[in-house]
Design a protein around this motif. Structure first.
Motif, PDB file in Angstrom:
ATOM      1  N   GLY A  54       0.829  -1.233   0.129  1.00  0.00           N
ATOM      2  CA  GLY A  54      -0.004   0.076  -0.007  1.00  0.00           C
ATOM      3  C   GLY A  54       0.778   1.211   0.045  1.00  0.00           C
ATOM      4  O   GLY A  54       1.640   1.534   0.836  1.00  0.00           O
ATOM      5  N   ARG A 379      -6.377  -4.666  -0.658  1.00  0.00           N
ATOM      6  CA  ARG A 379      -7.495  -3.511  -0.423  1.00  0.00           C
ATOM      7  C   ARG A 379      -7.453  -3.030   1.097  1.00  0.00           C
ATOM      8  O   ARG A 379      -7.158  -1.985   1.195  1.00  0.00           O
ATOM      9  N   GLY A 382      -3.888  -1.750   2.116  1.00  0.00           N
ATOM     10  CA  GLY A 382      -3.723  -0.577   1.382  1.00  0.00           C
ATOM     11  C   GLY A 382      -4.560   0.740   2.043  1.00  0.00           C
ATOM     12  O   GLY A 382      -3.717   1.813   2.215  1.00  0.00           O
ATOM     13  N   LEU A 494      -4.590   5.936  -2.422  1.00  0.00           N
ATOM     14  CA  LEU A 494      -5.196   4.860  -2.505  1.00  0.00           C
ATOM     15  C   LEU A 494      -5.303   4.005  -3.794  1.00  0.00           C
ATOM     16  O   LEU A 494      -5.240   2.838  -3.682  1.00  0.00           O
TER      17      LEU A 494
END
Length: 543
Positions: A54, A379, A382, A494
């Motif tokens: 991330g 996800r 991150g 992001l």
């Protein structure tokens, strides 16, 4: 959050010329040094989307300052973070009360992925864990959290080493040995008809090193009259299984987890003493047990399938689900020889993967094949890294997120089988992906229920965290009043700069529908921008 309906609707969307010779005594011009092309913030963030778990604003700036190669060099030089094992001990999980539990395993896995600075090692370690798979829930051992921690430490400790060394380390690891049932494996017994367990021998070849079919250096399958050529057969499995007999824990003391941290030892009386033949190699009768194991691993490591087989899967985990044969071939060549005559140099392989033109070329952003579905775990991590999520008490109460109906459908270390949560060759049936001859591994854990569960789970986590694990939105809240600046920031950090203008417009409309007033207005605008970004196809499909 007020924008859930908008979230669900958005988630459902789509799918030099040479000079003449010098004359008249004119001096030969000194070649000029090309000025390095500056790295834009979006390009740096995209690189970090491949090389870390991330991006953060600080790391984006580091890449821009150091260059891609310089950033890699700095990451390679970072010392290993606190090991999973040492963290468990430091936080009291070696107390006798935890002997028959998994307590601590998820905490150390999540904590290390989210906060440790050796992010390249963390990313490669997770990639390796999805190739050389164990599942902690199925370990037939006490102190499962420590056995699992020791295995992940092996992957992380060897992530920048040599693949042959890693092969040896997983073969003598207690967690792998119990997961693939070769712990205490015994030689054949003629009086009872028992034979050595073949599980590890089969999966070592099929899943970890060679694959089912013979490969060209570019990863394409070798054929004869259109029929794929098999890499090995039943006799090879049986022959190799004879080698992996006699491996046992180094101690019988189960009152502490310590025996799971040290390599397995050979029990001579249980090891097959006859000759073992596989893959055209014969290990002579009477070869000492551990020497036989090493000879077998050497033979597999030397097989021509290993460079393209391992290289392709690492590319899939880091960059794209469908690398071109040329990309695989370039990385495979580095695996076979790092330029200094060394085979299996993972540091060189990682550098080749991440600096390859197919990884760095912006043309991939408009390609219909150069992409991959972001793994659910990546996800969550991150988001946590982008917004400095922490757990002050060290509880890291995220837990096992593998439930597809209420959480992510994936949780590192919790695969139910050695095939991982998704297979590298999976293509969703009856889709344009399959029709085009492409693969999309992560779609194996993606369906209508899992998509909704993911959004609902992340909505709650973004808004409230879990336990004392929470994000810190202090910095991004300063942009709440300016919806465009807010979304641009979320997009950069992001989404790695990959939101389309249409998606940005849709998210901006939703954010602008929320007043930036009152005690909750600014935070609702920020959290809506984050959630809608994480639900968008542009974010979910990483290019």
């Amino acid at each position: 959050m007020a924008a859930l309906a908008t979230t669900l609707a958005l988630a459902a969307c789509g799918d030099g010329g040479s000079g003449g010779g010098a004359t008249g005594g004119s001096p030969t011009p000194t070649p000029s040094t090309p000025t390095p092309t500056p790295i834009g913030a979006a390009a740096a963030s995209r690189f970090l989307g491949q090389a870390t778990l991330g991006a953060t604003k600080a790391e984006i700036a580091n890449v821009q300052s150091a260059s891609y190669d310089g950033w890699l060099t700095a990451q390679f030089a970072l010392p290993r973070a606190t090991s999973h094992w040492d963290w468990l001990v430091a936080n009291g999980y070696s107390a006798a009360t935890f002997i028959n539990s998994l307590s601590g395993f998820d905490q150390t896995i999540w904590r290390q992925m989210i906060v440790e600075p050796d992010q390249l090692r963390q990313r490669v370690g997770i990639a390796l864990s999805e190739m050389l798979v164990i599942g902690v829930d199925a370990l037939n051992l006490n102190w499962k959290q420590f056995a699992g921690a020791a295995y992940f430490d092996v992957l992380l400790d060897n992530a920048f080493g040599n693949f042959r060394t890693l092969m040896g380390a997983i073969t003598t690891n207690a967690a792998m040995a119990t997961f693939l049932t070769f712990l205490g494996n015994r030689k054949a017994n003629p009086s009872t008809g028992s034979q050595p367990d073949e599980n590890y021998a089969r999966e070592l070849m099929q899943l970890f090193t060679l694959g089912l079919y013979q490969l060209n250096p570019d990863g394409s399958v070798k054929t004869n009259a259109g029929t794929p050529l098999e890499t090995y057969g039943p006799a090879d499995v049986s022959g190799l299984a004879r080698v992996f007999t006699g491996l046992n824990l180094a101690s019988s003391d189960s009152t502490t987890p310590d025996r799971y941290r040290v390599p397995l030892v050979m029990t001579a009386a249980q090891h097959e003493t006859g000759a073992s033949t596989f893959l055209g190699t014969t290990i002579p009768a009477g070869t000492e047990g551990m020497a036989a194991v090493n000879l077998a691993l050497d033979a597999i490591f030397a097989h021509p399938n290993v460079p393209p087989f391992v290289s392709k899967q690492l590319i899939q985990r880091l960059v794209t689900s469908n690398p071109s044969p040329a990309y695989i071939g370039r990385v495979s060549a580095v695996f076979a020889d790092n330029g200094k005559g060394v085979r299996g140099d993972l540091k060189a392989v990682i550098r080749a993967i991440l600096l390859d033109t197919e990884a760095r070329d912006a043309a991939a952003l408009t390609s219909t094949t150069a992409s991959k579905l972001r793994e659910p775990v990546l996800r969550l991590v991150g988001w946590a890294r982008a917004y400095s999520a922490t757990s002050p008490s060290n509880a890291w109460a995220i837990g096992d997120t593998s439930n597809p109906n209420s959480r992510l459908g994936q949780s590192i270390g919790h695969s139910a089988t050695v095939f991982n949560f998704f297979r590298p060759g999976y293509a969703p049936p009856n889709t344009a992906i399959a029709s085009a001859g492409l693969v999309a591994p992560e779609f194996q854990i993606t369906n209508e229920l899992s998509v909704v569960a993911y959004i609902n789970y992340m909505q709650a986590l973004i808004a409230n965290g879990t336990g004392d694990f929470k994000a810190d939105y202090t910095t991004i809240l300063t942009l709440a009043a300016d919806s465009q600046a807010l979304i641009d920031e979320v997009n950069l950090v992001l989404a790695n700069g990959q939101l389309s203008s249409a998606t940005v417009t849709a998210i901006k409309t939703a954010v602008d529908s929320i007043a930036n007033t009152g005690a909750t207005g600014p935070s609702n605008r920020v959290m809506t921008a984050i959630l809608l970004t994480m639900a968008s196809p542009d974010y979910l499909t990483f290019k």
